[in-house]
Design an enzyme around this catalytic site. Structure first.
Site, PDB file in Angstrom:
ATOM      1  N   VAL A 109       0.771  -1.389   0.058  1.00 25.84           N
ATOM      2  CA  VAL A 109      -0.080   0.075  -0.009  1.00 25.84           C
ATOM      3  C   VAL A 109       0.927   1.364   0.179  1.00 25.84           C
ATOM      4  O   VAL A 109       1.865   1.258   0.876  1.00 25.84           O
ATOM      5  CB  VAL A 109      -1.020  -0.027   1.008  1.00 25.84           C
ATOM      6  CG1 VAL A 109      -0.371  -0.042   2.487  1.00 25.84           C
ATOM      7  CG2 VAL A 109      -1.858   1.287   1.277  1.00 25.84           C
ATOM      8  N   SER A 110       0.627   2.229  -0.823  1.00 26.62           N
ATOM      9  CA  SER A 110       1.268   3.449  -0.897  1.00 26.62           C
ATOM     10  C   SER A 110       2.825   3.052  -1.291  1.00 26.62           C
ATOM     11  O   SER A 110       3.248   2.703  -2.202  1.00 26.62           O
ATOM     12  CB  SER A 110       0.987   4.101   0.173  1.00 26.62           C
ATOM     13  OG  SER A 110       1.356   5.512   0.324  1.00 26.62           O
ATOM     14  N   TRP A 111       3.562   3.792  -0.140  1.00 26.03           N
ATOM     15  CA  TRP A 111       5.043   3.518  -0.457  1.00 26.03           C
ATOM     16  C   TRP A 111       5.332   1.955  -0.476  1.00 26.03           C
ATOM     17  O   TRP A 111       6.215   1.352  -1.409  1.00 26.03           O
ATOM     18  CB  TRP A 111       5.800   3.936   0.659  1.00 26.03           C
ATOM     19  CG  TRP A 111       7.403   3.814   0.683  1.00 26.03           C
ATOM     20  CD1 TRP A 111       8.248   4.994   0.219  1.00 26.03           C
ATOM     21  CD2 TRP A 111       8.175   2.913   0.973  1.00 26.03           C
ATOM     22  NE1 TRP A 111       9.473   4.515   0.540  1.00 26.03           N
ATOM     23  CE2 TRP A 111       9.520   3.324   0.988  1.00 26.03           C
ATOM     24  CE3 TRP A 111       7.885   1.675   1.735  1.00 26.03           C
ATOM     25  CZ2 TRP A 111      10.487   2.419   1.603  1.00 26.03           C
ATOM     26  CZ3 TRP A 111       8.850   0.736   1.938  1.00 26.03           C
ATOM     27  CH2 TRP A 111      10.355   1.203   1.854  1.00 26.03           C
ATOM     28  N   THR A 135      -1.251   3.178  -4.900  1.00 23.30           N
ATOM     29  CA  THR A 135       0.028   3.280  -5.252  1.00 23.30           C
ATOM     30  C   THR A 135       0.441   3.940  -6.744  1.00 23.30           C
ATOM     31  O   THR A 135      -0.668   4.082  -7.264  1.00 23.30           O
ATOM     32  CB  THR A 135       0.824   1.846  -4.978  1.00 23.30           C
ATOM     33  OG1 THR A 135       2.518   2.389  -4.847  1.00 23.30           O
ATOM     34  CG2 THR A 135       0.527   0.920  -5.948  1.00 23.30           C
TER      35      THR A 135
END
Length: 285
Positions: A109-111, A135
């Site tokens: 998730v995300s980074w 992401t």
């Protein structure tokens, strides 16, 4: 990032481990499932401690869920030196080796979604399916709102609960009523750990290798995400051959929390689908 929790049952607690791998001490959590399905390796968002991933272990009871605090995050000591994405992926591979996991599905998730892409490229034979949430492809991306990105670049949201709650909706695009619940699960990262996570992805992009990823891939994006706009999901969908895109209508950056009842069944269904699925010719979910 948390994935939503139902308080009506006893929590399924992880086994905590503290190995030293490649000279770096880590805090590792393993939620042990029934073992009927392939384990999940989870990469968390920037600055996020593993407690925020706990509801994943409760949701996926048919499989183990493995995650760890990145160096300098949560209760993993800060690293001595900066690292790059490929080195972080290698660290994750060594964690799997340490506990005997040969093949995993990967969720980021995300980074952590960028890290999941890096891991899938670097260790493609050890990855079954890939799930990417909120992401992008890294440097080649449609940027989020400037006010949200300016707050993301500084760890103050982890250090100052009042600041987080005051800026929660502007930062994430999610329901501000979630802010207090989110804040109590946070362990502040070290300044060095947070900075090194930022540096790990400086100049990084997955664009050159995404067309060569062989894994069935589920891309999940919120249409109210202030940090990683929905357009980035369409970029990933275009570049990854066997992929499908699920749009969380009304979802912000933390839709794994705010829309858990919706998104967890989507992930479970994806993981249970036979791997012959060819996303290139299939409609988006």
């Amino acid at each position: 990032m948390p994935v939503g929790k139902t308080p009506s049952h006893t929590p399924h607690l992880p086994k905590m481990r503290y190995p030293t791998i490649g000279g770096q001490k880590l805090r590792v959590a393993i939620w042990e499932g029934s073992g009927r399905a392939r384990p999940i390796l989870f990469f968390n968002g920037i600055g996020a401690n593993l407690e925020l991933a706990a509801p994943l272990g409760e949701a996926f009871t048919d499989r183990d869920v493995i995650t760890f605090d990145m160096p300098g995050i949560g209760k993993s000591p800060a690293p001595r030196w900066p690292y790059r994405a490929w080195q972080a992926a290698r660290l994750a591979r060594k964690v799997l080796d340490e506990y005997g996991y040969d093949e995993v599905d990967v969720l980021g998730v995300s980074w952590g979604g960028a890290m999941a892409q890096q891991f899938a490229m670097q260790y493609r034979r050890r990855v079954g399916k890939l799930m990417l949430a909120a992401t992008s492809a890294g440097m080649v991306m449609v940027p989020g709102k400037p006010k949200a990105l300016s707050k993301l670049a500084h760890p103050r949201r982890y250090l100052d609960p009042a600041y987080l709650m005051r800026n929660f909706e502007q930062l994430y695009g999610d329901d501000p009523d979630m802010a207090e619940t989110h804040a109590i699960s946070i362990l502040p990262p070290t300044a060095r750990g947070y900075m090194f996570q930022l540096l790990a992805m400086a100049g990084w992009t997955s664009v050159p290798f995404l067309p060569f990823l062989p894994h069935p891939t589920l891309i999940m994006m919120g249409d109210r995400d202030n940090i990683v706009p929905l357009a980035n999901g369409h970029i990933l969908k275009t570049l990854i051959p066997r992929s499908r895109l699920y749009v969380v209508n009304g979802g912000g950056h933390l839709f794994l929390v705010s829309r858990a009842d919706e998104i967890i069944p989507v992930m479970q269904d994806f993981l249970d689908t036979p791997e012959e699925f060819e996303g290139a010719g299939a409609p988006a979910l």
